[in-house]
Enzyme design. Structure first.
Site, PDB file in Angstrom:
ATOM      1  N   SER A  15       0.813  -1.226   0.000  1.00 14.51           N
ATOM      2  CA  SER A  15       0.000   0.000   0.000  1.00 14.51           C
ATOM      3  C   SER A  15       0.845   1.275   0.000  1.00 14.51           C
ATOM      4  O   SER A  15       1.816   1.398   0.745  1.00 14.51           O
ATOM      5  CB  SER A  15      -0.908   0.018   1.226  1.00 14.51           C
ATOM      6  OG  SER A  15      -1.612   1.244   1.266  1.00 14.51           O
ATOM      7  N   THR A  63      -9.333  -1.335   2.005  1.00 18.24           N
ATOM      8  CA  THR A  63      -9.076  -1.745   0.625  1.00 18.24           C
ATOM      9  C   THR A  63      -9.379  -3.227   0.460  1.00 18.24           C
ATOM     10  O   THR A  63      -9.966  -3.858   1.359  1.00 18.24           O
ATOM     11  CB  THR A  63      -7.637  -1.330   0.197  1.00 18.24           C
ATOM     12  OG1 THR A  63      -7.496  -1.599  -1.195  1.00 18.24           O
ATOM     13  CG2 THR A  63      -6.549  -2.046   0.963  1.00 18.24           C
ATOM     14  N   LYS A  67     -14.011  -3.907   1.332  1.00 16.58           N
ATOM     15  CA  LYS A  67     -14.873  -2.724   1.162  1.00 16.58           C
ATOM     16  C   LYS A  67     -16.370  -3.048   1.290  1.00 16.58           C
ATOM     17  O   LYS A  67     -17.119  -2.295   1.899  1.00 16.58           O
ATOM     18  CB  LYS A  67     -14.622  -2.077  -0.196  1.00 16.58           C
ATOM     19  CG  LYS A  67     -13.268  -1.388  -0.314  1.00 16.58           C
ATOM     20  CD  LYS A  67     -13.139  -0.707  -1.662  1.00 16.58           C
ATOM     21  CE  LYS A  67     -11.729  -0.211  -1.890  1.00 16.58           C
ATOM     22  NZ  LYS A  67     -11.576   0.511  -3.151  1.00 16.58           N
TER      23      LYS A  67
HETATM   24  P1  NDP Z   1     -13.431  -6.594  -8.331  1.00 14.19           P
HETATM   25  O1  NDP Z   1     -12.766  -7.864  -8.020  1.00 14.19           O
HETATM   26  O2  NDP Z   1     -14.592  -6.140  -7.509  1.00 14.19           O
HETATM   27  O3  NDP Z   1     -13.946  -6.620  -9.870  1.00 14.19           O
HETATM   28  C1  NDP Z   1     -13.087  -7.080 -10.879  1.00 14.19           C
HETATM   29  C2  NDP Z   1     -13.705  -6.789 -12.255  1.00 14.19           C
HETATM   30  O4  NDP Z   1     -12.736  -7.116 -13.242  1.00 14.19           O
HETATM   31  C3  NDP Z   1     -14.944  -7.607 -12.565  1.00 14.19           C
HETATM   32  O5  NDP Z   1     -15.795  -6.808 -13.357  1.00 14.19           O
HETATM   33  C4  NDP Z   1     -14.369  -8.780 -13.386  1.00 14.19           C
HETATM   34  O6  NDP Z   1     -15.297  -9.353 -14.285  1.00 14.19           O
HETATM   35  C5  NDP Z   1     -13.291  -8.061 -14.161  1.00 14.19           C
HETATM   36  N1  NDP Z   1     -12.192  -8.927 -14.640  1.00 14.19           N
HETATM   37  C6  NDP Z   1     -11.293  -9.599 -13.885  1.00 14.19           C
HETATM   38  N2  NDP Z   1     -10.390 -10.232 -14.668  1.00 14.19           N
HETATM   39  C7  NDP Z   1     -10.737  -9.950 -15.959  1.00 14.19           C
HETATM   40  C8  NDP Z   1     -10.204 -10.300 -17.218  1.00 14.19           C
HETATM   41  N3  NDP Z   1      -9.119 -11.079 -17.333  1.00 14.19           N
HETATM   42  N4  NDP Z   1     -10.817  -9.814 -18.331  1.00 14.19           N
HETATM   43  C9  NDP Z   1     -11.901  -9.021 -18.240  1.00 14.19           C
HETATM   44  N5  NDP Z   1     -12.469  -8.656 -17.063  1.00 14.19           N
HETATM   45  C10 NDP Z   1     -11.882  -9.118 -15.933  1.00 14.19           C
HETATM   46  O7  NDP Z   1     -12.272  -5.486  -8.330  1.00 14.19           O
HETATM   47  P2  NDP Z   1     -12.409  -3.921  -8.085  1.00 14.19           P
HETATM   48  O8  NDP Z   1     -13.610  -3.466  -8.800  1.00 14.19           O
HETATM   49  O9  NDP Z   1     -12.269  -3.626  -6.642  1.00 14.19           O
HETATM   50  O10 NDP Z   1     -11.070  -3.349  -8.776  1.00 14.19           O
HETATM   51  C11 NDP Z   1     -10.912  -3.333 -10.189  1.00 14.19           C
HETATM   52  C12 NDP Z   1      -9.607  -2.639 -10.559  1.00 14.19           C
HETATM   53  O11 NDP Z   1      -9.620  -1.270 -10.158  1.00 14.19           O
HETATM   54  C13 NDP Z   1      -8.364  -3.259  -9.905  1.00 14.19           C
HETATM   55  O12 NDP Z   1      -7.325  -3.286 -10.861  1.00 14.19           O
HETATM   56  C14 NDP Z   1      -8.040  -2.295  -8.787  1.00 14.19           C
HETATM   57  O13 NDP Z   1      -6.663  -2.310  -8.476  1.00 14.19           O
HETATM   58  C15 NDP Z   1      -8.446  -0.968  -9.416  1.00 14.19           C
HETATM   59  N6  NDP Z   1      -8.772   0.091  -8.421  1.00 14.19           N
HETATM   60  C16 NDP Z   1      -8.002   1.227  -8.399  1.00 14.19           C
HETATM   61  C17 NDP Z   1      -8.274   2.241  -7.504  1.00 14.19           C
HETATM   62  C18 NDP Z   1      -7.420   3.468  -7.505  1.00 14.19           C
HETATM   63  O14 NDP Z   1      -7.508   4.266  -6.557  1.00 14.19           O
HETATM   64  N7  NDP Z   1      -6.610   3.689  -8.517  1.00 14.19           N
HETATM   65  C19 NDP Z   1      -9.394   2.157  -6.543  1.00 14.19           C
HETATM   66  C20 NDP Z   1     -10.156   0.918  -6.655  1.00 14.19           C
HETATM   67  C21 NDP Z   1      -9.823  -0.067  -7.561  1.00 14.19           C
HETATM   68  P3  NDP Z   1     -16.330 -10.523 -13.818  1.00 14.19           P
HETATM   69  O15 NDP Z   1     -17.441  -9.803 -13.110  1.00 14.19           O
HETATM   70  O16 NDP Z   1     -16.736 -11.157 -15.075  1.00 14.19           O
HETATM   71  O17 NDP Z   1     -15.544 -11.429 -12.900  1.00 14.19           O
END
Ligand code: NDP
Length: 273
Positions: A15, A63, A67
């Site tokens: 982090s 995080t 959440k």
């Molecule tokens: P979640 O685990 O809640 O959701 C993951 C999402 O990614 C789902 O929609 C999933 O689809 C999709 N996914 C995963 N692998 C693949 C793949 N290979 N191809 C296509 N779709 C895929 O994660 P979060 O929503 O919490 O986080 C998502 C991203 O955002 C992460 O990379 C995280 O690090 C980033 N983030 C950055 C922040 C920042 O401050 N910069 C803040 C919060 C998050 P499915 O539903 O089909 O499984």
């Protein structure tokens, strides 16, 4: 007495939040300590009590993967946290209750609109992913009155569900990647695909002229999505480091009532990565 705060998650060693909040404290002269605490996956409730009653923390950031669980536990929540279905900032009230907020959405919007001068009003937004991060940014994005948001996800039922949840706030639709039609001015990657070095399967010609591509993930080298966006000749490509700093600034403001400057902290982190 120094007020104590922390970010909780599992894992948490990576982090950047302690560094960000230390910079905010230095800059504003606020007397705070901020640490990173790993919470056992099955021990959230106990850990929250300890953080409040034993360590006497004033607040926490939350995080992955807690959440949504913290959202369920908090008794009082901001309207934006209610809509987001996830809490990333908690205030431990003096009466022992918890107040939950979600600053991810405002963090993204400030990074896009203020730091990178991306226009959202009247624009076509494509939001990739339907997890917690995606859900948290939909309502804040709609406040800028885009022409519409299409949410595309690998599991199409999840993006359709999110679109239904937010349809009363604006023009929001959802589906699978194969349902993406037409061109978009702003494409935001909120999938975890970049973590695996993958790019969601996007159709050709999805970017309008002058399009901006934003990857919520950040890394010291271009993510797979940013590489794709550059190859597609996106006018602007932005990673999620600014969003991280902006969501932290909003949490700091909630706790301390003082808004820190973010530009110097974003450059500091860019220089460290
Ligand atoms: P979640 O685990 O809640 O959701 C993951 C999402 O990614 C789902 O929609 C999933 O689809 C999709 N996914 C995963 N692998 C693949 C793949 N290979 N191809 C296509 N779709 C895929 O994660 P979060 O929503 O919490 O986080 C998502 C991203 O955002 C992460 O990379 C995280 O690090 C980033 N983030 C950055 C922040 C920042 O401050 N910069 C803040 C919060 C998050 P499915 O539903 O089909 O499984």
């Amino acid at each position: 007495m120094t007020d104590k705060y922390a970010v909780i998650g599992n894992p948490i060693h990576h982090s950047k939040s302690p560094l960000i909040h230390a910079e905010f404290a230095r800059q504003t002269g606020e007397d705070i300590e901020y640490s990173a605490i790993e919470v056992p996956l099955d021990g959230l409730q106990n850990s929250l009590q300890q953080l409040r009653d034993v360590l006497k923390l004033k607040g926490i950031n939350v995080t992955v993967p807690f959440k949504e669980q913290v959202w369920k536990i908090t008794q009082q929540k901001s309207a934006r946290a209610e809509l987001a279905g996830a809490v990333n900032t908690v205030v431990f009230n003096n009466d022992g209750s918890l107040f939950g907020d979600n600053t991810d959405g405002i963090g993204l919007c400030r990074d896009l609109v203020i730091n990178h001068q991306v226009e959202l009003a009247g624009k076509r937004i494509l939001l990739l992913g339907a997890g917690g991060a995606s859900r948290g940014v939909i309502a804040p994005l709609l406040e800028y009155q885009p022409l519409g948001i299409f949410i595309a996800n690998r599991t199409a039922s999840k993006s359709s569900h999110l679109a239904e949840l937010f349809a009363h706030l604006g023009n929001v639709h959802g589906g699978g990647f194969h349902d993406i039609a037409g061109e978009f001015d702003v494409v935001i990657n909120a999938t975890a695909a970049s973590l695996q070095g993958e790019v969601p399967p996007l159709p050709d010609k999805v970017l309008a002229s002058g399009a901006c591509c934003y990857d919520m993930m950040y890394s010291d080298t271009d993510t797979a999505f940013i590489q794709w966006a550059k190859a597609q000749k996106a006018e602007k490509t932005i990673d999620g480091l600014g969003m991280l700093v902006e969501q932290a600034a909003e949490a700091f403001y909630l706790w301390r009532g003082v808004r820190p400057q973010t530009a110097s902290v974003i450059s500091l982190l860019h220089n460290k990565t």
